[in-house]
Design a protein around this motif. Structure first.
Motif, PDB file in Angstrom:
ATOM      1  N   ARG A 161       0.543  -1.196   0.094  1.00 36.85           N
ATOM      2  CA  ARG A 161      -0.029   0.206   0.039  1.00 36.85           C
ATOM      3  C   ARG A 161       0.502   1.448  -0.137  1.00 36.85           C
ATOM      4  N   GLU A 162       1.455   1.256   0.522  1.00 35.72           N
ATOM      5  CA  GLU A 162       2.772   2.477   0.737  1.00 35.72           C
ATOM      6  C   GLU A 162       3.445   2.847   0.109  1.00 35.72           C
ATOM      7  N   ASP A 163       3.444   1.872  -1.335  1.00 38.87           N
ATOM      8  CA  ASP A 163       4.577   1.825  -2.555  1.00 38.87           C
ATOM      9  C   ASP A 163       3.600   2.333  -3.404  1.00 38.87           C
ATOM     10  N   SER A 169       1.433   9.666  -5.712  1.00 40.43           N
ATOM     11  CA  SER A 169       0.894  11.457  -4.836  1.00 40.43           C
ATOM     12  C   SER A 169       1.513  12.262  -5.885  1.00 40.43           C
ATOM     13  N   GLY A 170       2.176  12.091  -7.019  1.00 40.68           N
ATOM     14  CA  GLY A 170       3.654  12.190  -7.797  1.00 40.68           C
ATOM     15  C   GLY A 170       4.649  13.349  -7.425  1.00 40.68           C
ATOM     16  N   ARG A 171       5.237  12.820  -5.910  1.00 45.46           N
ATOM     17  CA  ARG A 171       6.784  12.767  -5.553  1.00 45.46           C
ATOM     18  C   ARG A 171       7.288  12.079  -6.226  1.00 45.46           C
ATOM     19  N   VAL A 172       8.463  12.412  -5.825  1.00 50.38           N
ATOM     20  CA  VAL A 172       9.741  11.111  -6.669  1.00 50.38           C
ATOM     21  C   VAL A 172      10.105  10.391  -5.893  1.00 50.38           C
ATOM     22  N   TYR A 181      11.260   0.188  -4.596  1.00 54.54           N
ATOM     23  CA  TYR A 181       9.693   0.945  -4.258  1.00 54.54           C
ATOM     24  C   TYR A 181       9.401  -0.155  -5.954  1.00 54.54           C
ATOM     25  N   LEU A 182       8.170  -0.094  -5.531  1.00 56.33           N
ATOM     26  CA  LEU A 182       7.824  -1.061  -6.776  1.00 56.33           C
ATOM     27  C   LEU A 182       7.865  -2.623  -6.580  1.00 56.33           C
ATOM     28  N   LEU A 183       8.640  -2.733  -5.483  1.00 53.80           N
ATOM     29  CA  LEU A 183       9.637  -4.137  -5.654  1.00 53.80           C
ATOM     30  C   LEU A 183       8.481  -4.693  -4.899  1.00 53.80           C
ATOM     31  N   SER A 285     -11.984  -2.953  -2.889  1.00 50.26           N
ATOM     32  CA  SER A 285     -10.879  -3.623  -3.325  1.00 50.26           C
ATOM     33  C   SER A 285     -10.120  -2.442  -3.670  1.00 50.26           C
ATOM     34  N   PRO A 286      -8.063  -2.652  -3.303  1.00 54.08           N
ATOM     35  CA  PRO A 286      -7.421  -1.790  -3.947  1.00 54.08           C
ATOM     36  C   PRO A 286      -7.812  -1.031  -5.518  1.00 54.08           C
ATOM     37  N   ALA A 287      -6.828   0.029  -5.412  1.00 58.81           N
ATOM     38  CA  ALA A 287      -6.798   1.100  -6.843  1.00 58.81           C
ATOM     39  C   ALA A 287      -5.643  -0.040  -7.322  1.00 58.81           C
ATOM     40  N   GLY A 288      -6.701   0.266  -8.887  1.00 58.56           N
ATOM     41  CA  GLY A 288      -5.916  -0.673 -10.126  1.00 58.56           C
ATOM     42  C   GLY A 288      -6.667  -2.520  -9.460  1.00 58.56           C
ATOM     43  N   VAL A 289      -7.307  -2.967  -8.791  1.00 58.35           N
ATOM     44  CA  VAL A 289      -7.636  -4.198  -9.608  1.00 58.35           C
ATOM     45  C   VAL A 289      -8.794  -4.050  -9.492  1.00 58.35           C
TER      46      VAL A 289
END
Length: 317
Positions: A161-163, A169-172, A181-183, A285-289
């Motif tokens: 969820r944090e990733d 969020s738009g943050r880099v 990140y994303l893994l 469901s979470p976003a994207g599911v």
């Protein structure tokens, strides 16, 4: 002109040095973890991954040898027999039958010599006999479901969820703040080491591909079809991968995390999962599911796995 030649020589020497750098880089630090500017494939933690790495290095050095011979001959011909040194073309040259046979037979011998061990190792990749446990892997848009067959334990695994929040969020993100990140996932696939694990892999909606580089293979997850693979992980650790088949807009957000534990710790983890009550489906469901995915893929209740911040939950078998 002289500066141009120096650049050409420098580029050529760099190209020749790449295999040496790749070999040295592979043996520096952790051979299973990727790192910036990595040139070579990783050796991995299974016999299959070792086979793939060894075949790769043999082919690489054969190519290096061929390159040195071919480009060396070209360099000698261009510099020793150039016009400025008075070389005169031989207009009466005829092809040498011996040379023609030689440079036809040598590549054939090399290919056959590489084909026999490669074929044997490839067949071994699909030999799932004498497996000690079976994990069913099902791909969904956009998450994975793991079933420990015969154990009554199941879980869904999706992007942590944090990733997910960070990417929207738009943050880099930075490597220092989030090195994976994303893994990262909410529920890791926990398996024992020194155990032959059979994987049966399929999908519920579209074609996915389950890929963890350190295991040495990837396998397509196809709806209506079951593919098989196996792994015997040699050392404890966390091994990360991703879906390797374009499966929709959130294809990039289907990470895979495998946590390999010593057998005793794995048995403790498995007993803890069996002792928990069955999880009730989450209301949202979470976003994207895909909201139309089966109820079995709803967000499960969670409980901490040993030595991990990941969570898992069983489903009554």
């Amino acid at each position: 002109m002289k500066a141009g030649r120096i650049k050409q020589w420098a580029a050529g020497l760099t190209a020749l040095a790449l295999p040496v750098l790749a070999f040295a880089q592979q043996h520096a630090g952790d051979p299973t973890s990727p790192h910036p500017w990595q040139l070579n494939m990783r050796r991995g933690v299974t016999q299959i991954s070792h086979n793939a790495y060894d075949a790769h290095m043999i082919a690489l050095w054969i190519c290096v040898g061929i390159g040195i011979l071919v480009f060396g001959a070209m360099a000698i011909a261009m510099f020793k027999f150039r016009k400025s040194r008075g070389a005169v073309p031989d207009v009466d040259f005829t092809h040498s039958t011996k040379l023609e046979v030689l440079w036809t037979v040598i590549p054939i011998v090399l290919l056959v010599a590489m084909a026999f061990p490669a074929t044997h190792k490839l067949i071994n990749n699909y030999d799932v006999r004498n497996s000690e446990m079976t994990v069913k892997v099902t791909g969904y848009q956009w998450m994975w479901k793991y079933d420990y067959l015969g154990e009554g334990v199941s879980m869904t695994s999706r992007l942590k969820r944090e990733d997910d929040d960070l990417r929207q969020s738009g943050r880099v993100p930075t490597l220092e703040a989030d090195p994976h990140y994303l893994l990262q996932v909410d529920n890791e696939l926990v398996v024992p080491i020194d155990t032959k694990i059979r994987f049966v892999i399929t999908a519920d909606d579209v074609i996915h591909a389950w890929w963890v580089p350190s295991l040495g293979w990837k396998q397509d997850a196809i709806p209506g079809l079951i593919n098989e693979a196996w792994a015997r992980i040699e050392q404890p650790g966390i091994y990360r991968g991703q879906c390797a088949e374009l499966c929709g807009k959130d294809h990039a957000f289907m990470p895979i995390v495998v946590r390999a534990l010593p057998k005793a710790e794995y048995q403790q983890w498995l007993a803890a999962q069996k002792a928990q009550p069955a999880a009730a489906p989450a209301p949202a469901s979470p976003a994207g599911v895909n909201p139309t995915a089966p109820a079995a893929n709803a967000e499960p209740a969670t409980a901490a796995a040993p030595n991990s911040d990941a969570t898992t939950a069983p489903v009554a078998g």
